[in-house]
Design a protein around this motif. Structure first.
Motif, PDB file in Angstrom:
ATOM      1  N   ARG A  98       0.890  -1.152  -0.009  1.00 56.45           N
ATOM      2  CA  ARG A  98       0.057   0.153   0.036  1.00 56.45           C
ATOM      3  C   ARG A  98       0.984   1.168   0.114  1.00 56.45           C
ATOM      4  O   ARG A  98       1.982   1.264   0.758  1.00 56.45           O
ATOM      5  CB  ARG A  98      -1.052   0.089   1.248  1.00 56.45           C
ATOM      6  CG  ARG A  98      -1.972  -0.939   1.319  1.00 56.45           C
ATOM      7  CD  ARG A  98      -2.926  -1.088   0.201  1.00 56.45           C
ATOM      8  NE  ARG A  98      -4.081  -0.009   0.741  1.00 56.45           N
ATOM      9  CZ  ARG A  98      -5.014  -0.043  -0.188  1.00 56.45           C
ATOM     10  NH1 ARG A  98      -5.416  -0.695  -0.991  1.00 56.45           N
ATOM     11  NH2 ARG A  98      -5.917   0.751   0.448  1.00 56.45           N
TER      12      ARG A  98
ATOM     13  N   SER B 195      -8.849   8.085  -2.115  1.00 59.86           N
ATOM     14  CA  SER B 195      -9.066   6.518  -2.021  1.00 59.86           C
ATOM     15  C   SER B 195      -9.968   5.943  -2.580  1.00 59.86           C
ATOM     16  O   SER B 195     -11.185   6.680  -2.730  1.00 59.86           O
ATOM     17  CB  SER B 195      -9.007   6.271  -0.507  1.00 59.86           C
ATOM     18  OG  SER B 195      -9.205   5.067  -0.125  1.00 59.86           O
ATOM     19  N   PHE B 196      -9.827   4.925  -2.822  1.00 61.68           N
ATOM     20  CA  PHE B 196     -11.054   3.943  -3.634  1.00 61.68           C
ATOM     21  C   PHE B 196     -11.897   3.415  -2.190  1.00 61.68           C
ATOM     22  O   PHE B 196     -11.229   3.472  -1.100  1.00 61.68           O
ATOM     23  CB  PHE B 196     -10.431   2.842  -4.252  1.00 61.68           C
ATOM     24  CG  PHE B 196      -9.783   3.092  -5.376  1.00 61.68           C
ATOM     25  CD1 PHE B 196     -10.524   3.533  -6.655  1.00 61.68           C
ATOM     26  CD2 PHE B 196      -8.263   3.221  -5.729  1.00 61.68           C
ATOM     27  CE1 PHE B 196     -10.021   3.679  -7.933  1.00 61.68           C
ATOM     28  CE2 PHE B 196      -7.809   3.291  -6.752  1.00 61.68           C
ATOM     29  CZ  PHE B 196      -8.361   3.912  -7.788  1.00 61.68           C
TER      30      PHE B 196
ATOM     31  N   GLY C   2      -9.055   1.301   2.606  1.00 66.58           N
ATOM     32  CA  GLY C   2      -8.843   2.593   1.730  1.00 66.58           C
ATOM     33  C   GLY C   2      -9.361   3.774   2.501  1.00 66.58           C
ATOM     34  O   GLY C   2      -8.942   4.647   3.042  1.00 66.58           O
TER      35      GLY C   2
ATOM     36  N   VAL D 124      -9.364   8.384 -12.064  1.00 70.92           N
ATOM     37  CA  VAL D 124      -8.280   7.802 -11.129  1.00 70.92           C
ATOM     38  C   VAL D 124      -6.744   8.311 -11.676  1.00 70.92           C
ATOM     39  O   VAL D 124      -5.970   8.273 -10.700  1.00 70.92           O
ATOM     40  CB  VAL D 124      -8.272   6.413 -11.293  1.00 70.92           C
ATOM     41  CG1 VAL D 124      -9.693   5.818 -10.741  1.00 70.92           C
ATOM     42  CG2 VAL D 124      -7.996   5.771 -12.794  1.00 70.92           C
TER      43      VAL D 124
ATOM     44  N   ARG E 173      -3.157   9.977  -3.806  1.00 73.45           N
ATOM     45  CA  ARG E 173      -3.865   9.023  -4.067  1.00 73.45           C
ATOM     46  C   ARG E 173      -3.369   7.580  -3.456  1.00 73.45           C
ATOM     47  O   ARG E 173      -2.411   7.258  -3.826  1.00 73.45           O
ATOM     48  CB  ARG E 173      -4.250   8.868  -5.580  1.00 73.45           C
ATOM     49  CG  ARG E 173      -5.654   8.201  -5.593  1.00 73.45           C
ATOM     50  CD  ARG E 173      -6.040   7.671  -7.048  1.00 73.45           C
ATOM     51  NE  ARG E 173      -4.972   6.399  -7.327  1.00 73.45           N
ATOM     52  CZ  ARG E 173      -4.945   5.939  -8.675  1.00 73.45           C
ATOM     53  NH1 ARG E 173      -5.659   6.180  -9.484  1.00 73.45           N
ATOM     54  NH2 ARG E 173      -4.248   4.774  -8.717  1.00 73.45           N
TER      55      ARG E 173
ATOM     56  N   GLU F 152      -3.036   3.802  -3.135  1.00 72.83           N
ATOM     57  CA  GLU F 152      -3.229   2.577  -4.247  1.00 72.83           C
ATOM     58  C   GLU F 152      -2.330   1.376  -3.678  1.00 72.83           C
ATOM     59  O   GLU F 152      -1.565   1.504  -2.705  1.00 72.83           O
ATOM     60  CB  GLU F 152      -2.957   3.055  -5.586  1.00 72.83           C
ATOM     61  CG  GLU F 152      -1.502   3.277  -5.756  1.00 72.83           C
ATOM     62  CD  GLU F 152      -1.511   3.723  -7.356  1.00 72.83           C
ATOM     63  OE1 GLU F 152      -1.438   2.733  -8.148  1.00 72.83           O
ATOM     64  OE2 GLU F 152      -1.584   5.020  -7.830  1.00 72.83           O
ATOM     65  N   GLN F 153      -2.405   0.341  -4.486  1.00 71.80           N
ATOM     66  CA  GLN F 153      -1.653  -0.657  -4.062  1.00 71.80           C
ATOM     67  C   GLN F 153      -1.067  -1.476  -5.376  1.00 71.80           C
ATOM     68  O   GLN F 153      -1.694  -1.446  -6.382  1.00 71.80           O
ATOM     69  CB  GLN F 153      -2.567  -1.605  -3.172  1.00 71.80           C
ATOM     70  CG  GLN F 153      -3.567  -2.409  -4.189  1.00 71.80           C
ATOM     71  CD  GLN F 153      -4.629  -3.311  -3.246  1.00 71.80           C
ATOM     72  OE1 GLN F 153      -4.580  -3.112  -2.007  1.00 71.80           O
ATOM     73  NE2 GLN F 153      -5.513  -4.011  -3.920  1.00 71.80           N
ATOM     74  N   SER F 154      -0.054  -2.340  -5.086  1.00 72.55           N
ATOM     75  CA  SER F 154       0.461  -2.963  -5.968  1.00 72.55           C
ATOM     76  C   SER F 154       1.086  -4.255  -5.651  1.00 72.55           C
ATOM     77  O   SER F 154       1.212  -4.606  -4.414  1.00 72.55           O
ATOM     78  CB  SER F 154       1.746  -2.630  -6.590  1.00 72.55           C
ATOM     79  OG  SER F 154       1.429  -1.593  -7.599  1.00 72.55           O
TER      80      SER F 154
ATOM     81  N   LYS G 116       5.016   1.180 -12.497  1.00 69.49           N
ATOM     82  CA  LYS G 116       4.072   2.100 -12.098  1.00 69.49           C
ATOM     83  C   LYS G 116       4.752   3.429 -12.085  1.00 69.49           C
ATOM     84  O   LYS G 116       3.962   4.382 -12.022  1.00 69.49           O
ATOM     85  CB  LYS G 116       3.351   1.998 -10.639  1.00 69.49           C
ATOM     86  CG  LYS G 116       2.126   0.614 -10.769  1.00 69.49           C
ATOM     87  CD  LYS G 116       1.590   0.829  -9.426  1.00 69.49           C
ATOM     88  CE  LYS G 116       0.216  -0.311  -9.584  1.00 69.49           C
ATOM     89  NZ  LYS G 116      -0.858   0.133 -10.252  1.00 69.49           N
TER      90      LYS G 116
ATOM     91  N   ASN H 195      -0.043   3.014 -16.359  1.00 70.15           N
ATOM     92  CA  ASN H 195       0.007   2.891 -14.793  1.00 70.15           C
ATOM     93  C   ASN H 195       0.579   3.793 -13.761  1.00 70.15           C
ATOM     94  O   ASN H 195       0.422   3.862 -12.643  1.00 70.15           O
ATOM     95  CB  ASN H 195       0.851   1.349 -14.341  1.00 70.15           C
ATOM     96  CG  ASN H 195      -0.126   0.097 -14.866  1.00 70.15           C
ATOM     97  OD1 ASN H 195      -1.142   0.017 -14.941  1.00 70.15           O
ATOM     98  ND2 ASN H 195       0.445  -0.800 -15.456  1.00 70.15           N
TER      99      ASN H 195
ATOM    100  N   ARG I  77       0.109   6.952 -12.709  1.00 67.16           N
ATOM    101  CA  ARG I  77      -0.683   7.876 -12.644  1.00 67.16           C
ATOM    102  C   ARG I  77      -0.497   9.120 -12.231  1.00 67.16           C
ATOM    103  O   ARG I  77      -0.881  10.279 -12.403  1.00 67.16           O
ATOM    104  CB  ARG I  77      -1.691   7.560 -11.633  1.00 67.16           C
ATOM    105  CG  ARG I  77      -2.277   6.202 -11.809  1.00 67.16           C
ATOM    106  CD  ARG I  77      -3.356   5.797 -12.973  1.00 67.16           C
ATOM    107  NE  ARG I  77      -3.808   4.506 -13.156  1.00 67.16           N
ATOM    108  CZ  ARG I  77      -4.418   4.010 -14.301  1.00 67.16           C
ATOM    109  NH1 ARG I  77      -4.327   5.142 -15.536  1.00 67.16           N
ATOM    110  NH2 ARG I  77      -5.005   2.935 -14.497  1.00 67.16           N
TER     111      ARG I  77
END
Length: 581
Positions: free
Chosen positions: A317, A422-423, A428, A462, A469, A471-473, A483, A499, A501
């Protein structure tokens, strides 16, 4: 407080489960379904497997094409498509449509003096599409032509960007011609590198040759008329409710042991818990349940053995910082000292402990701890422990002074205010709440914006965030490091495809990631990745937070679902899932 909230959720879930019949729209008690033809399959109970995920896929097609949200999910790629190779939950590849995987320095994998390569895959005999038409090598040639067509808005990502062409000397031989070396050329696996998909040439080729782009993209293939070659065949797609599918007799690895499945979409995590407890749902994955709901189920099932929670620490995260001109706001976040101050004023031990029920799993890089190079990476990267005093000094150096109201302002008196996005999927919103409280205590005026589910797959929404923001990978492969590469920057010019962003760019980082992806010497590859992670830790295009397990669950009467190191579940073995009673 966390434990009290969990106990309250347990009570609520159990009460809800008892009161709901059925518990969720589209989820019904198993009825109907044909038994398999083998003795083992014939002994299977005649019921429909019900799988719940949080978000409905926008397409079942094996790879994303354009910015309309046509992005496949892991369940879709595993259940409805077959590939040259597949990969299990541990990241181990195996041949699927191909008879075997190419071996380096053999006739199947040749490296030429100019650095170009050629790999050859011999297809198994008798392969078919879901409609019974033969699946042959020219279908892979056609797939490459479609997915490498820039007019269709395809991302310039692995592995297609490294291929010069794909040819088919005969119906069972696929030859990939590579512009340069690439380390994963033996196993073109979607979970690892996007793969090389075959496409049903007999259905789509004439439309592709004679139609304009928009007409081709409007073909039912991309939506409710998908035709694949995976273990399950699409029967019906009721948009917004469910997908129904049946076992494909011609699947290359054998007919699935469960004859029918229904895939439903539950945005309410409590409804997913109740449906699992009632038996109306057999598998919850794809963020259908959160870590908190996983704790609910663990406590409920530990006493009666009616199910199992599946968890593995497989995501990092992090916060991606916005660098793109015209979008980055406030511009102060372009100052490394400010980014460092935000990271050092974030108590990540407290954050991860709150999310992980007391466990501390602080991350110091975007790459994970399961890679072969992780020990070297851990020694090399710059780390930023929780240090509010150092953070305050950095803010002062950047020209910010804390006012009487307790918030930092620049030399003009403008308060430092920014937005954290956050999503909606857990954790999140919880992460955002914890971080904003910490930063407000530090002196930064941070607001929260939760991206609605309806916008979660809108690439512009997004990508055009103003500041931070979450996000996760995944923790394996090159998914996380890419990314941050320049070629993946999402902009209006490339229809927001990419990817990266945040838009950070560093030429040396790009070179190192390219070396990692293309160098066939393992030691040199690993050294390149370690150096790349060092650069990222020094420049902080992302603020690493902690390592997160994804949570899925299954009922006790279903055997087969297992954790994956790249997703919450491994979807390569759905044809082997079976009922135990």
């Amino acid at each position: 407080m966390y434990q009290n909230r969990v106990l309250a959720l347990i009570v609520m879930a159990v009460v809800t489960a008892a009161a709901c019949a059925p518990a969720a729209p589209g989820a019904t008690r198993a009825t109907g379904g044909e038994a398999g033809s083998s003795p083992q399959q014939a002994a299977q109970p005649s019921r429909t497997l019900v799988i719940a995920t949080k978000v409905e896929p926008t397409t079942l097609a094996p790879r994303a094409l354009v910015t309309t949200g046509s992005s496949p999910t892991a369940p879709a790629m595993g259940m409805f498509s077959a590939w040259l190779a597949s990969v299990d939950g541990h990241g181990v590849s195996r041949p699927q449509l191909a008879e075997k995987l190419p071996q380096l320095n053999t006739g199947d994998w040749q490296v030429f003096p100019d650095g170009q390569m050629e790999t050859t895959y011999k297809l198994r005999s008798g392969l078919t599409w879901h409609d019974g038409a033969p699946l042959t090598a020219p279908d892979f040639v056609f797939g490459f032509q479609v997915y490498s067509n820039p007019d269709l808005g395809v991302r310039a990502d692995e592995p297609i960007k490294y291929m010069s062409s794909v040819t088919a000397p005969d119906d069972r031989t696929v030859v990939v011609h590579w512009k340069q070396s690439w380390t994963d050329a033996d196993a073109l696996v979607p979970a690892k590198n996007g793969g090389l998909p075959a496409m049903p040439r007999h259905v789509l080729e004439e439309k592709y040759r004679t139609s304009d782009v928009q007409t081709f993209l409007a073909d039912p293939y991309w939506s409710t008329g998908f035709l694949g070659s995976g273990p399950y065949r699409l029967d019906k797609w009721d948009r917004g409710a469910s997908i129904e599918a049946s076992a494909f007799d011609g699947f290359v690895e054998g007919r699935p042991q469960i004859a029918r499945l229904r895939w439903i979409f539950l945005g309410d995590e409590n409804a997913a818990v109740a449906s699992l407890l009632s038996g109306d749902v057999h598998v919850a994955a794809g963020e259908a349940i959160s870590l908190e709901q996983g704790a609910v189920l663990n406590r409920q099932w530990s006493g009666n053995g009616e199910g199992a929670v599946i968890s593995a620490p497989n995501k990092s995260r992090f916060i991606q910082v916005q660098f793109k001109d015209g979008y980055s706001n406030p511009r102060a976040i372009a100052d490394l000292r400010v980014r460092r101050a935000f990271l050092e004023s974030a108590n990540r031990a407290e954050l991860s402990g709150a999310i992980l029920d007391g466990q501390v799993a602080i991350a110091h890089a975007i790459a994970g701890t399961s890679e072969e190079y992780s020990a070297d990476m851990d020694r090399a990267v710059t780390k930023y422990p929780f240090n509010p005093q150092e953070a305050a000094s950095l803010m002062s150096q950047a020209g910010f002074t804390k006012g009487s109201d307790g918030f930092y302002a620049d030399a003009t008196g403008q308060r430092l205010s920014l937005e954290l996005r956050s999503f909606p999927a857990d954790p999140g919103p919880r992460e955002a709440a914890i971080l904003t409280n910490q930063w407000k205590d530090f002196g930064a005026d941070v607001s929260i914006y939760i991206i609605p589910n309806a916008q979660a797959q809108d690439l512009e929404q997004v990508s055009a965030y103003p500041a931070f923001r979450i996000e996760q990978s995944g923790l394996t492969g090159t998914t996380a490091p890419v990314k941050l590469t320049s070629s993946g920057i999402a902009t209006p010019a490339n229809r927001w495809i990419g990817n990266n962003r945040g838009g950070w760019s560093n030429a040396e980082y790009d070179r190192l990631i390219e070396t990692f992806a293309t160098n066939l010497n393992r030691d040199e590859r690993h050294n390149a990745m370690v150096q790349a992670m060092k650069i990222a830790s020094d420049e902080l295009p992302i603020l690493p937070l902690y390592y997160l397990p994804l949570v899925a669950a299954r009922t006790a009467n279903l055997e087969g679902p297992v954790a994956s190191n790249s997703d919450d579940l491994a979807w390569d073995n759905t044809f082997q899932w079976h009922w135990t009673r």
